[in-house]
Design a protein around this motif. Structure first.
Motif, PDB file in Angstrom:
ATOM      1  N   ALA A   1       9.586   3.702  -2.896  1.00 45.07           N
ATOM      2  CA  ALA A   1       9.133   4.145  -4.213  1.00 45.07           C
ATOM      3  C   ALA A   1      10.252   4.851  -4.962  1.00 45.07           C
ATOM      4  N   ASP A   2      11.109   5.589  -4.245  1.00 42.72           N
ATOM      5  CA  ASP A   2      12.246   6.255  -4.892  1.00 42.72           C
ATOM      6  C   ASP A   2      13.132   5.240  -5.615  1.00 42.72           C
ATOM      7  N   GLU A   3      13.380   4.115  -4.970  1.00 41.61           N
ATOM      8  CA  GLU A   3      14.250   3.100  -5.570  1.00 41.61           C
ATOM      9  C   GLU A   3      13.579   2.438  -6.771  1.00 41.61           C
ATOM     10  N   VAL A   4      12.267   2.286  -6.724  1.00 40.01           N
ATOM     11  CA  VAL A   4      11.543   1.740  -7.870  1.00 40.01           C
ATOM     12  C   VAL A   4      11.635   2.690  -9.056  1.00 40.01           C
ATOM     13  N   ILE A   5      11.351   3.960  -8.808  1.00 34.67           N
ATOM     14  CA  ILE A   5      11.376   4.959  -9.882  1.00 34.67           C
ATOM     15  C   ILE A   5      12.784   5.128 -10.428  1.00 34.67           C
ATOM     16  N   ASP A   6      13.787   4.961  -9.579  1.00 35.14           N
ATOM     17  CA  ASP A   6      15.180   5.040 -10.032  1.00 35.14           C
ATOM     18  C   ASP A   6      15.444   4.036 -11.151  1.00 35.14           C
ATOM     19  N   LEU A   7      14.783   2.878 -11.080  1.00 35.72           N
ATOM     20  CA  LEU A   7      14.979   1.841 -12.101  1.00 35.72           C
ATOM     21  C   LEU A   7      14.092   2.055 -13.325  1.00 35.72           C
ATOM     22  N   VAL A   8      12.816   2.345 -13.110  1.00 38.24           N
ATOM     23  CA  VAL A   8      11.878   2.378 -14.235  1.00 38.24           C
ATOM     24  C   VAL A   8      11.721   3.761 -14.837  1.00 38.24           C
ATOM     25  N   GLY A   9      12.212   4.796 -14.160  1.00 40.41           N
ATOM     26  CA  GLY A   9      12.024   6.156 -14.635  1.00 40.41           C
ATOM     27  C   GLY A   9      12.972   6.542 -15.749  1.00 40.41           C
ATOM     28  N   SER A  10      12.893   7.804 -16.135  1.00 41.67           N
ATOM     29  CA  SER A  10      13.728   8.324 -17.213  1.00 41.67           C
ATOM     30  C   SER A  10      15.170   8.467 -16.733  1.00 41.67           C
ATOM     31  N   LEU A  11      16.104   8.071 -17.571  1.00 42.04           N
ATOM     32  CA  LEU A  11      17.514   8.108 -17.223  1.00 42.04           C
ATOM     33  C   LEU A  11      17.932   9.535 -16.898  1.00 42.04           C
ATOM     34  N   GLY A  12      18.470   9.721 -15.710  1.00 42.70           N
ATOM     35  CA  GLY A  12      18.972  11.027 -15.304  1.00 42.70           C
ATOM     36  C   GLY A  12      17.943  11.925 -14.650  1.00 42.70           C
ATOM     37  N   ASP A  13      16.653  11.648 -14.860  1.00 40.55           N
ATOM     38  CA  ASP A  13      15.604  12.512 -14.317  1.00 40.55           C
ATOM     39  C   ASP A  13      14.954  11.951 -13.060  1.00 40.55           C
ATOM     40  N   ASP A  14      14.989  10.640 -12.887  1.00 40.73           N
ATOM     41  CA  ASP A  14      14.262  10.004 -11.794  1.00 40.73           C
ATOM     42  C   ASP A  14      15.189   9.232 -10.858  1.00 40.73           C
TER      43      ASP A  14
ATOM     44  N   ALA B   1       0.822  -1.207   0.000  1.00 42.05           N
ATOM     45  CA  ALA B   1       0.000   0.000   0.000  1.00 42.05           C
ATOM     46  C   ALA B   1       0.856   1.258   0.000  1.00 42.05           C
ATOM     47  N   GLN B   2       1.934   1.248   0.780  1.00 41.21           N
ATOM     48  CA  GLN B   2       2.798   2.427   0.853  1.00 41.21           C
ATOM     49  C   GLN B   2       3.516   2.665  -0.471  1.00 41.21           C
ATOM     50  N   LEU B   3       4.076   1.603  -1.057  1.00 42.87           N
ATOM     51  CA  LEU B   3       4.738   1.753  -2.355  1.00 42.87           C
ATOM     52  C   LEU B   3       3.768   2.298  -3.395  1.00 42.87           C
ATOM     53  N   ALA B   4       2.561   1.698  -3.456  1.00 44.43           N
ATOM     54  CA  ALA B   4       1.587   2.108  -4.466  1.00 44.43           C
ATOM     55  C   ALA B   4       1.142   3.545  -4.257  1.00 44.43           C
ATOM     56  N   SER B   5       0.916   3.921  -3.004  1.00 44.35           N
ATOM     57  CA  SER B   5       0.480   5.284  -2.716  1.00 44.35           C
ATOM     58  C   SER B   5       1.535   6.305  -3.126  1.00 44.35           C
ATOM     59  N   GLU B   6       2.788   6.023  -2.807  1.00 44.32           N
ATOM     60  CA  GLU B   6       3.866   6.957  -3.143  1.00 44.32           C
ATOM     61  C   GLU B   6       4.106   7.016  -4.651  1.00 44.32           C
ATOM     62  N   LEU B   7       4.026   5.878  -5.323  1.00 45.71           N
ATOM     63  CA  LEU B   7       4.169   5.880  -6.778  1.00 45.71           C
ATOM     64  C   LEU B   7       3.030   6.660  -7.427  1.00 45.71           C
ATOM     65  N   SER B   8       1.814   6.411  -6.956  1.00 44.32           N
ATOM     66  CA  SER B   8       0.653   7.091  -7.512  1.00 44.32           C
ATOM     67  C   SER B   8       0.739   8.591  -7.289  1.00 44.32           C
ATOM     68  N   ALA B   9       1.179   9.002  -6.111  1.00 43.42           N
ATOM     69  CA  ALA B   9       1.300  10.428  -5.806  1.00 43.42           C
ATOM     70  C   ALA B   9       2.306  11.119  -6.721  1.00 43.42           C
ATOM     71  N   ARG B  10       3.241  10.351  -7.272  1.00 38.85           N
ATOM     72  CA  ARG B  10       4.250  10.921  -8.175  1.00 38.85           C
ATOM     73  C   ARG B  10       3.909  10.669  -9.637  1.00 38.85           C
TER      74      ARG B  10
END
Length: 403
Positions: A306-319, A157-166
């Protein structure tokens, strides 16, 4: 790419896909190749007459020989034909229930599903306000055990909430446990969530999630490869997992036993070259054994936020995820010389400036300057015998250094 000699109108092609979605099971690679060979309308015509193009049959025989599997096309075609039903009835039922059909080539079709190749869905039924393609442009799948522990539910729930908020869409399977926690967390974050079902979109499985699915339809979308009225079966849950993996940029396994559907989704994600992540858990919990196996084998990256998840799946250099640090302390901003002087000041009694200078390994002038700065900052105080630590630094600061 589909080659459609003698193809009918686009509406004919859509209607044919509806019929084929009921006749062949989702993920049927032979049907997928047949549609790619001649288009959905001609594929339907061949199946209904009970015989396939000889050239296609010959190619299928070659594929079967290379794979070492027996392929009885005649029996397969007969089974498909026996399941034919009027596609217009399915279309009418879908419309009455508020569902829409999305097929390859539509503006709402998520093109990442094409990565599934021969196992690409023939089409998708969707029910909900969110546009499936737009919702899945930035999406993460969160999956895990149905029999989740309170720890797993909280993490999902925490991961999903933080990902959704971003601004990230959360994709999951609508099941008990981790799936439900992920959907609920995502709904709280404000972004869409996608529930991928193993039954028709007009069916509620599990029954207890009727209210959850209603909210998902309002804020996100419910999708399925199966026609209205179709009920879930064990194989269908495993088949739909490939869609969960394909829709998203990466999959996070929150909790999973060594044998679980979540590990099946993880296998699909790895096969599609999607990012695969796993959350560690207690080493005593069976529900985390699958996650630990994925991490230990190098198949998944360990993630805890969520930061660590976005670090992998996000845009290179931006996330990029910020570097995680412990809590900041006042002494963190002191330079090396000042820190050495501070460490040389006793907590009780007192010590003269010369003694402190020798203990710190600095000259007397440097010690005098550092002690003056430390006194102004409230770290030390003058006493009859020289200098000592102020009590709050003695109580809160020295514990870090074992003194």
């Amino acid at each position: 790419m589909e080659t459609t000699p003698g193809a009918g109108t686009p509406e004919d092609e859509r209607t044919a896909r509806v019929a084929l979605m009921r006749m062949a099971e989702a993920g049927d690679a032979v049907m997928g190749r047949l549609i790619a060979w001649c288009g959905p309308r001609r594929a339907l015509e061949q199946v209904r007459r009970g015989s396939l193009d000889s050239d296609f049959a010959a190619k299928e025989a070659e594929i079967a020989d290379r794979s070492g599997r027996r392929s009885d096309l005649t029996r397969m075609v007969a089974a498909w034909a026996a399941r034919y039903a009027d596609p217009h009835a399915d279309l009418a039922t879908g419309r009455e229930g508020g569902a829409r059909l999305i097929v390859p080539g539509d503006s709402e079709w998520p093109t990442q599903l094409d990565d599934l190749g021969d196992a690409r869905p023939f089409g998708l039924w969707a029910d909900g306000r969110a546009n499936l393609r737009f919702a899945c442009l930035r999406s993460v799948a969160i999956v895990g055990a149905r029999a989740a522990t309170p720890y797993g539910v909280q993490v999902a729930a925490q991961l999903a909430s933080e990902l959704s908020a971003r601004g990230w869409t959360v994709v999951s399977g609508g099941a008990y446990g981790i799936d439900a926690a992920a959907h609920r967390g995502a709904l709280g974050g404000g972004s869409p969530t996608v529930a991928t079902l193993a039954c028709g979109v007009d069916q509620c499985y599990p029954r207890a999630h009727e209210d959850l699915f209603r909210v998902i339809r309002f804020q996100g979308v419910v999708v399925s490869e199966w026609p209205p009225g179709a009920h879930p079966t064990r194989p269908r849950f495993l088949v739909r997992n490939r869609v969960i993996a394909a829709l998203s940029r990466g999959t996070v396994v929150v909790q999973a036993a060594l044998r679980s559907g979540a590990l099946n989704t993880a296998t699909h994600a790895a096969g599609l070259n999607r990012h695969l992540m796993a959350v560690p858990g207690p080493i005593t919990a069976e529900t985390s054994e699958g996650c630990h196996m994925l991490i230990r084998s190098g198949k998944a990256v360990c993630v805890t936020s969520a930061d660590e998840v976005i670090d992998l799946v996000g845009s290179l250099g931006d996330d990029l995820a910020p570097e995680r640090r412990g809590p900041a302390r006042p002494r963190d901003g002191l330079n090396d010389e000042t820190l050495r002087v501070l460490e040389a000041v006793p907590a009780r009694g007192g010590a003269g400036t010369a003694v402190i200078a020798v203990e710190a390994g600095v000259d007397l002038t440097t010690a005098i300057g550092c002690l003056g700065g430390l006194a102004a900052a409230g770290f030390v105080e003058p006493v009859d015998r020289g200098w000592r630590l102020r009590r709050q630094d003695d109580l809160r600061g020295r514990g870090d250094h074992g003194r």
